[in-house]
Design a protein around this motif. Structure first.
Motif: not given
Length: 275
Positions: A121-135
């Protein structure tokens, strides 16, 4: 937007509190100058609100004032079951730390399904250092979590769970507990706005006048029954750049090492953040 967003951070803390953020960017901008000029050092502390307070006037006014000045607050005694919270956190840790990259890739979201796993995922055109799961809610107005197929799909897609039934059960139970909490907070926020509008600032035990208008109740009932909220599981893995990498990166940019997530505004009107 007709959403609430629940962000869960890992590793878990032993604290039993939640942070809530509310009001829009525009609303906060309108009170920014007032807040800077009038907040004392003491009042700049994060407001802590006890949801077990039986006096609805006091409770709802505390929430309304926190939303109008800080834009966020910490809640205690929120009644979210400890067992539900622990089961969810344990399952979340196992998913992020023990699931293979190949298995996570099978749950990855894509262009036609925005739910599922992602680590890009990008926030303000910068890749976030994270991993996620959306439900999210399982199907537009379809509340059967066990059902699969097109009927369970929404505009933003369908849920993608790993095969671990224990994980799915823990997530579903936590999601539904957060639904109850979000509904209560939304009603307290509405009540607080009504009291501020009527300038009813008394904190006595008389709760006359705190009943919401029928139209507001109907709107909140509709929001509860047809909301499009989602639960986000976040994991921020360690990011230890070597001295050489950090030097090279900083020589090309003033941004420094990557962030778990860059500064941003959430899309929904209410975020419940587990601490």
């Amino acid at each position: 937007k007709n959403t609430e967003h629940w962000s869960i951070f890992n590793p878990p803390s032993t604290q039993t509190c939640l942070h809530c953020t509310a009001w829009s960017k525009a609303t906060r901008a309108r009170i920014q100058h007032h807040s800077k000029m009038n907040l004392t050092p003491k009042s700049r502390e994060v407001p802590t609100i006890n949801l077990s307070n039986p006096n609805l006037k006091t409770l709802s006014l505390e929430i309304a004032r926190a939303c109008s000045t800080h834009g966020f607050f910490q809640i205690r005694n929120h009644t979210l079951p400890i067992e539900t919270n622990l089961a969810f956190r344990t399952s979340m840790e196992r998913f992020f730390l023990e699931t293979s990259p190949e298995s996570k890739a099978q749950l990855k979201r894509h262009g036609s399904n925005s739910r599922g796993y992602f680590d890009n995922e990008l926030t303000r055109q910068k890749r976030d250092w994270k991993e996620c799961l959306d439900v999210g809610v399982p199907g537009w107005r379809v509340r059967d979590w066990e059902e699969e197929g097109d009927r369970c799909g929404c505009l933003d897609g369908m849920n993608r769970f790993p095969e671990d039934r224990v994980f799915k059960g823990a997530v579903v139970e936590y999601f539904e507990a957060c639904e109850v909490l979000a509904d209560r907070l939304a009603r307290l926020m509405a009540m607080g706005l009504m009291l501020l509008r009527k300038e009813m600032h008394s904190a006595d035990d008389d709760e006359e006048g705190v009943t919401l208008d029928a139209g507001v109740e109907e709107m909140l009932d509709r929001l509860r029954d047809t909301h499009t909220s989602y639960l986000r599981l976040n994991h921020y893995p360690p990011c230890p750049p070597s001295p050489l990498e950090e030097k090279e990166e900083n020589s090309q940019s003033n941004d420094g090492p990557p962030l778990g997530i860059s500064p941003h505004f959430d899309a929904g009107f209410l975020t419940i953040l587990s601490q």
